[in-house]
Design an enzyme around this catalytic site. Sequence first.
Site, short mmCIF file in Angstrom:
data_model
loop_
_atom_site.label_atom_id
_atom_site.label_comp_id
_atom_site.label_asym_id
_atom_site.label_seq_id
_atom_site.Cartn_x
_atom_site.Cartn_y
_atom_site.Cartn_z
CD GLU A 1 5.04 -1.23 -5.26
OE1 GLU A 1 4.05 -0.50 -5.48
OE2 GLU A 1 4.97 -2.27 -4.60
CB CYS B 1 2.33 3.51 2.61
SG CYS B 1 1.35 2.20 1.90
CG HIS C 1 -0.80 7.13 1.79
ND1 HIS C 1 0.36 7.40 1.10
CD2 HIS C 1 -1.04 5.82 1.61
CE1 HIS C 1 0.80 6.29 0.53
NE2 HIS C 1 -0.04 5.31 0.82
CD GLU D 1 1.09 10.79 2.26
OE1 GLU D 1 0.95 10.51 3.47
OE2 GLU D 1 1.23 9.94 1.37
#
Length: 195
Positions: free
Chosen positions: A51, A80, A169, A171
């Site tokens: 966040e 992100c 993402h 990952e």
Amino acid sequence: MATAKKIGVLALQGDFDAHRKRLEELGAEVVLVKKPEQLEAIDGLVIPGGESSAFLKLLGEPGLEKLKRFSHRKPTFGTCAGAILLAQEIENPTQAGLGALDIRIRRNAYGRQVDSSIRQGNFGAAPMEMVFIRAPKIERVGPEVEVLATAGSDPVAVRQGRVMAATFHPELSPDQRVHQAFLDLVEAGEREARA
Ligand code: GLN
């Protein structure tokens, strides 16, 4: 034999451990960065998803300043929330950032209905499966910014100099290409510095 590059993963919040595993699979030595002083000992940094507003709170003004100095000097890759932090202009709402990438990015841009999705995109010319989680959207790309990946008509991974960002993402997919591209940037940075 070349020594392994030391790559930091900002480990204040978010999914840093998936990045650690991926980078280790690719042969990097990974340092989990919890204090700004640790930035001095690394060759490149990954800022994970999470966040972005929480990152700002946890970093505080001095932490943000140190991160800014690092990201303007050394290879940095944000995914992100990390991509949001790297952007020059941030919307929905406007918030502070590192100003390391000449892009405008809009937080939580895909709405609540489709807040998480797996989409088929392209990395260069090759197809790639991409995981999006409450993803931001890159709305403007500056003249010095190269688009590395797209999903539909949206740029979803970009690079400017030694700074890279992805709104998805990488990952969380088995595909290693995006992290490898970042490690290649770290290698290239080192060669330039020695030249
Ligand atoms: N929505 C988050 C933000 O604004 C980013 C989500 C993520 O990193 N998966 O900061």
